[in-house]
Design a protein around this motif. Structure first.
Motif, PDB file in Angstrom:
ATOM      1  N   ARG A   1       0.841  -1.209   0.000  1.00  0.00           N
ATOM      2  CA  ARG A   1       0.000   0.000   0.000  1.00  0.00           C
ATOM      3  C   ARG A   1       0.869   1.248   0.000  1.00  0.00           C
ATOM      4  NH1 ARG A   1      -2.560  -2.034   4.805  1.00  0.00           N
ATOM      5  NH2 ARG A   1      -3.763  -3.826   4.090  1.00  0.00           N
ATOM      6  N   TRP A   2       1.947   1.201   0.745  1.00  0.00           N
ATOM      7  CA  TRP A   2       2.848   2.369   0.821  1.00  0.00           C
ATOM      8  C   TRP A   2       3.536   2.604  -0.534  1.00  0.00           C
ATOM      9  CZ3 TRP A   2       8.502   2.170   1.317  1.00  0.00           C
ATOM     10  CH2 TRP A   2       9.056   3.450   1.484  1.00  0.00           C
ATOM     11  N   VAL A   3       4.047   1.532  -1.136  1.00  0.00           N
ATOM     12  CA  VAL A   3       4.729   1.667  -2.429  1.00  0.00           C
ATOM     13  C   VAL A   3       3.795   2.240  -3.480  1.00  0.00           C
ATOM     14  CG1 VAL A   3       5.713   0.322  -4.347  1.00  0.00           C
ATOM     15  CG2 VAL A   3       6.467  -0.116  -2.024  1.00  0.00           C
ATOM     16  N   SER A   4       2.502   1.888  -3.368  1.00  0.00           N
ATOM     17  CA  SER A   4       1.621   2.373  -4.421  1.00  0.00           C
ATOM     18  C   SER A   4       0.906   3.678  -4.063  1.00  0.00           C
ATOM     19  CB  SER A   4       0.620   1.293  -4.837  1.00  0.00           C
ATOM     20  OG  SER A   4       0.252   0.510  -3.761  1.00  0.00           O
ATOM     21  N   SER A   5       1.058   4.148  -2.842  1.00  0.00           N
ATOM     22  CA  SER A   5       0.386   5.418  -2.532  1.00  0.00           C
ATOM     23  C   SER A   5       1.347   6.579  -2.292  1.00  0.00           C
ATOM     24  CB  SER A   5      -0.548   5.246  -1.330  1.00  0.00           C
ATOM     25  OG  SER A   5       0.219   4.807  -0.223  1.00  0.00           O
ATOM     26  N   SER A   6       2.576   6.285  -1.907  1.00  0.00           N
ATOM     27  CA  SER A   6       3.547   7.364  -1.709  1.00  0.00           C
ATOM     28  C   SER A   6       4.296   7.600  -3.005  1.00  0.00           C
ATOM     29  CB  SER A   6       4.540   6.968  -0.600  1.00  0.00           C
ATOM     30  OG  SER A   6       5.808   7.536  -0.853  1.00  0.00           O
ATOM     31  N   ARG A   7       4.326   8.830  -3.445  1.00  0.00           N
ATOM     32  CA  ARG A   7       5.020   9.130  -4.703  1.00  0.00           C
ATOM     33  C   ARG A   7       6.516   8.791  -4.597  1.00  0.00           C
ATOM     34  NH1 ARG A   7       4.216  11.883  -9.522  1.00  0.00           N
ATOM     35  NH2 ARG A   7       6.202  12.577 -10.375  1.00  0.00           N
ATOM     36  N   ASP A   8       7.107   9.091  -3.437  1.00  0.00           N
ATOM     37  CA  ASP A   8       8.536   8.810  -3.261  1.00  0.00           C
ATOM     38  C   ASP A   8       8.819   7.311  -3.316  1.00  0.00           C
ATOM     39  OD1 ASP A   8       9.095  11.444  -3.084  1.00  0.00           O
ATOM     40  OD2 ASP A   8       9.326  11.492  -0.905  1.00  0.00           O
ATOM     41  N   ALA A   9       7.965   6.534  -2.659  1.00  0.00           N
ATOM     42  CA  ALA A   9       8.187   5.085  -2.653  1.00  0.00           C
ATOM     43  C   ALA A   9       7.991   4.522  -4.058  1.00  0.00           C
ATOM     44  CB  ALA A   9       7.231   4.418  -1.668  1.00  0.00           C
ATOM     45  N   ALA A  10       6.941   4.975  -4.733  1.00  0.00           N
ATOM     46  CA  ALA A  10       6.686   4.498  -6.102  1.00  0.00           C
ATOM     47  C   ALA A  10       7.838   4.896  -7.023  1.00  0.00           C
ATOM     48  CB  ALA A  10       5.365   5.075  -6.620  1.00  0.00           C
ATOM     49  N   ALA A  11       8.372   6.116  -6.784  1.00  0.00           N
ATOM     50  CA  ALA A  11       9.467   6.588  -7.639  1.00  0.00           C
ATOM     51  C   ALA A  11      10.709   5.728  -7.463  1.00  0.00           C
ATOM     52  CB  ALA A  11       9.785   8.051  -7.334  1.00  0.00           C
ATOM     53  N   SER A  12      10.921   5.203  -6.252  1.00  0.00           N
ATOM     54  CA  SER A  12      12.116   4.380  -6.064  1.00  0.00           C
ATOM     55  C   SER A  12      11.950   3.041  -6.777  1.00  0.00           C
ATOM     56  CB  SER A  12      12.465   4.221  -4.578  1.00  0.00           C
ATOM     57  OG  SER A  12      11.657   3.251  -3.984  1.00  0.00           O
ATOM     58  N   LEU A  13      10.741   2.503  -6.777  1.00  0.00           N
ATOM     59  CA  LEU A  13      10.510   1.281  -7.559  1.00  0.00           C
ATOM     60  C   LEU A  13      10.731   1.578  -9.048  1.00  0.00           C
ATOM     61  CD1 LEU A  13       7.516  -1.202  -7.166  1.00  0.00           C
ATOM     62  CD2 LEU A  13       8.569  -0.719  -9.355  1.00  0.00           C
ATOM     63  N   ALA A  14      10.118   2.669  -9.499  1.00  0.00           N
ATOM     64  CA  ALA A  14      10.201   3.023 -10.930  1.00  0.00           C
ATOM     65  C   ALA A  14      11.645   3.249 -11.357  1.00  0.00           C
ATOM     66  CB  ALA A  14       9.367   4.275 -11.192  1.00  0.00           C
ATOM     67  N   GLU A  15      12.392   3.957 -10.555  1.00  0.00           N
ATOM     68  CA  GLU A  15      13.788   4.267 -10.906  1.00  0.00           C
ATOM     69  C   GLU A  15      14.604   2.987 -11.090  1.00  0.00           C
ATOM     70  OE1 GLU A  15      16.134   6.028  -7.790  1.00  0.00           O
ATOM     71  OE2 GLU A  15      17.568   6.895  -9.194  1.00  0.00           O
ATOM     72  N   ASN A  16      14.411   2.056 -10.164  1.00  0.00           N
ATOM     73  CA  ASN A  16      15.131   0.789 -10.265  1.00  0.00           C
ATOM     74  C   ASN A  16      14.652  -0.043 -11.447  1.00  0.00           C
ATOM     75  OD1 ASN A  16      17.045   0.047  -7.841  1.00  0.00           O
ATOM     76  ND2 ASN A  16      15.414   1.305  -7.000  1.00  0.00           N
ATOM     77  N   TYR A  17      13.342  -0.046 -11.675  1.00  0.00           N
ATOM     78  CA  TYR A  17      12.787  -0.910 -12.714  1.00  0.00           C
ATOM     79  C   TYR A  17      13.232  -0.478 -14.105  1.00  0.00           C
ATOM     80  CZ  TYR A  17       9.506  -4.393 -14.505  1.00  0.00           C
ATOM     81  OH  TYR A  17       8.957  -5.492 -15.107  1.00  0.00           O
ATOM     82  N   VAL A  18      13.187   0.828 -14.362  1.00  0.00           N
ATOM     83  CA  VAL A  18      13.557   1.276 -15.725  1.00  0.00           C
ATOM     84  C   VAL A  18      15.072   1.282 -15.907  1.00  0.00           C
ATOM     85  CG1 VAL A  18      11.492   2.718 -15.982  1.00  0.00           C
ATOM     86  CG2 VAL A  18      13.635   3.771 -15.222  1.00  0.00           C
ATOM     87  N   GLY A  19      15.812   1.136 -14.802  1.00  0.00           N
ATOM     88  CA  GLY A  19      17.270   1.078 -14.911  1.00  0.00           C
ATOM     89  C   GLY A  19      17.894   2.277 -14.239  1.00  0.00           C
ATOM     90  N   ILE A  20      18.537   2.006 -13.136  1.00  0.00           N
ATOM     91  CA  ILE A  20      19.090   3.086 -12.334  1.00  0.00           C
ATOM     92  C   ILE A  20      20.331   3.651 -13.037  1.00  0.00           C
ATOM     93  CG2 ILE A  20      20.693   1.793 -10.863  1.00  0.00           C
ATOM     94  CD1 ILE A  20      18.931   3.072  -8.511  1.00  0.00           C
ATOM     95  N   VAL A  21      20.505   4.944 -12.981  1.00  0.00           N
ATOM     96  CA  VAL A  21      21.629   5.550 -13.693  1.00  0.00           C
ATOM     97  C   VAL A  21      22.885   5.509 -12.832  1.00  0.00           C
ATOM     98  CG1 VAL A  21      22.468   7.642 -14.823  1.00  0.00           C
ATOM     99  CG2 VAL A  21      20.058   7.015 -14.984  1.00  0.00           C
ATOM    100  N   ARG A  22      22.748   5.956 -11.584  1.00  0.00           N
ATOM    101  CA  ARG A  22      23.914   5.943 -10.677  1.00  0.00           C
ATOM    102  C   ARG A  22      23.697   4.913  -9.593  1.00  0.00           C
ATOM    103  NH1 ARG A  22      23.009  10.719  -8.826  1.00  0.00           N
ATOM    104  NH2 ARG A  22      22.113  11.534 -10.704  1.00  0.00           N
ATOM    105  N   VAL A  23      24.744   4.133  -9.254  1.00  0.00           N
ATOM    106  CA  VAL A  23      24.561   3.144  -8.171  1.00  0.00           C
ATOM    107  C   VAL A  23      25.519   3.438  -7.025  1.00  0.00           C
ATOM    108  CG1 VAL A  23      23.649   1.270  -9.536  1.00  0.00           C
ATOM    109  CG2 VAL A  23      26.116   1.539  -9.361  1.00  0.00           C
TER     110      VAL A  23
END
Ligand code: APR
Ligand code: PHB
Length: 394
Positions: free
Chosen positions: A372-394
């Motif tokens: 619920r948190w991952v899908s309702s918090s923009r920051d949490a969703a953004a961290s999933l999205a960033e990793n999924y599409v391919g993180i630029v800096r690690v």
């Protein structure tokens, strides 16, 4: 014994070995690729099918993206499905424009093989007895049989791109390697069904009965996975049981309709993680599944293989152009940062979405709170999205 020479000897014609030979050729570095299986076999081997934005860009920029651009399906998000409803993660919005492309791994392999052969690459299939020698010296060698002839291939460097069951890792003395691994107590039964996908985007469903994933390959081919027990065999999963579980685990309160079609392929795969450190010994460099395996939940395996061969080709390019060993010496460390990021993301997705045999009701409540948190918090969703599409800096 016939003697041959190349700059980089590559074991394995999966995505890692093929992409490496392709990138090397573009900077004028000669290589020979040796593959144990037949061309037909590697072109038909069904694996995952999600390309990160960076993988897509690389295919395009290096001239192997034309069919992907025609046939690949660009997806701008995914759905997390739990408690009977969908929660969309909008990649494009959350990452500032990045998307993923659904295009089967074997299609990438086909395109790379066609490009390499057209360019005159020495790419040999059905080579069953490759062995690596003198990898700690400045003149490493590969030995193998080609037709009736024994060949010794003298190389400047060797790339072990021969997957999890390959031989290249064994050329490194065991006391120089550390292996980190995790077995998950479940696997995925995967099917390809001849039917239009029942949704436009991928659906990752976390259900009390276990995980299920709806994916696709084309407008007429659906790819579906259902979590199974570690002790199951494919015989435990007749078609009717697979459909039944998929219907149950993908059901929504709004009456989601899963379309069934003839199953044209059925496999079972285990979820596990492996990292071998370091990824280099002397002049032998490991890349792809030979060094790192991730559970499929984060769709990182192919993309990670592409990342590391990109690092390797750039490091070799620097060495040949300037004589500098700096990037080659940093290869393992550079890659392992990304490997562990991918491991963590894959572990995080896997534990968030699957049912573990040891889970109790408390654990399920925690999982749902997290979803619920991952899908309702923009920051949490953004961290999933960033990793999924391919993180630029690690
Ligand atoms: N000699 C020659 N070739 C070999 C040998 C050997 N002894 N052993 C294995 N191979 C070949 C395999 O037949 C295979 O074609 O090496 C290739 C390795 O390819 P992959 O297993 O596809 O691994 P990699 O290229 O690292 O790609 C990683 O593949 O498993 C997926 O999810 C993973 O998407 C990721 C990607
Ligand atoms: C697939 O389409 O095969 C696929 C998609 C997403 C995953 C894993 C596999 O996370």
């Amino acid at each position: 014994m016939a003697k041959e020479r190349t700059q980089v000897g590559i074991i394995g014609a999966g995505p890692a070995g093929l992409m490496l030979s392709h990138l090397l050729a573009r900077v004028g570095i000669d290589s020979v690729v040796l593959e144990r299986r037949s061309r037909e076999y590697v072109e038909k081997r069904v694996r995952a099918g999600v390309l990160e934005q960076g993988t897509v860009n690389l295919m395009r920029e290096t001239g192997v993206g034309a069919r992907m651009d025609r046939e690949g399906l660009v997806h701008r998000g995914i759905a997390l499905r739990f408690e009977g409803g969908d929660h969309r993660i909008d990649f494009e919005d959350l990452t500032g424009g990045s998307t993923i492309t659904v295009y089967g791994q074997q299609e990438v392999v086909k395109d790379l093989i066609a490009a390499r052969l057209a360019a005159g690459q020495r790419l040999h299939f059905e080579i069953e007895d490759v062995s690596a020698h003198d990898v700690s010296s400045s003149a490493p060698k590969l030995r193998y049989t080609l037709g009736d002839e024994s060949v010794e291939l003298e190389c400047d460097f060797i790339a072990g791109c021969d997957g999890f069951h390959g031989v290249s890792r064994d050329a490194i003395p065991a006391d120089h390697l550390t292996r980190y691994e995790r077995e998950y107590p479940f696997g995925w039964v995967g099917i390809l069904a001849s039917v239009a996908p029942s949704a436009e985007e991928l659906i990752y469903s976390s259900h009390d009965r276990g995980f299920a994933l709806l994916s696709m390959r084309s407008p007429t081919l659906t790819r579906l996975y259902v979590q199974c027990d570690r002790s199951d065999t494919i015989d435990d999963w007749p078609d009717a049981r697979i459909w039944e579980e998929l219907h149950l685990r993908l059901a929504t309160d709004e009456g989601f309709e899963l379309k069934e079609g003839p199953i044209v392929e059925k496999t079972i795969a285990w979820m596990h993680s492996v990292v071998t450190e370091p990824m280099q010994h002397g002049r032998l460099f490991l890349a792809g599944d030979a060094a790192h395996i991730v559970p499929a939940t984060g769709a990182k395996g192919l993309n990670l293989a592409v990342h590391v061969v990109r690092v390797l080709s750039a490091a070799l390019d620097l060495w040949y152009r300037s004589g500098s060993p700096a990037a080659l010496a940093a290869y393992s460390e550079t890659c392992l940062r990304r490997v562990w990021r991918a491991q963590h993301f894959s572990y995080w997705m896997t534990t968030m979405l699957h049912r573990f045999p040891t889970d109790d009701a408390f654990q399920r409540k925690l999982q749902l709170a997290q979803l619920r948190w991952v899908s309702s918090s923009r920051d949490a969703a953004a961290s999933l999205a960033e990793n999924y599409v391919g993180i630029v800096r690690v």
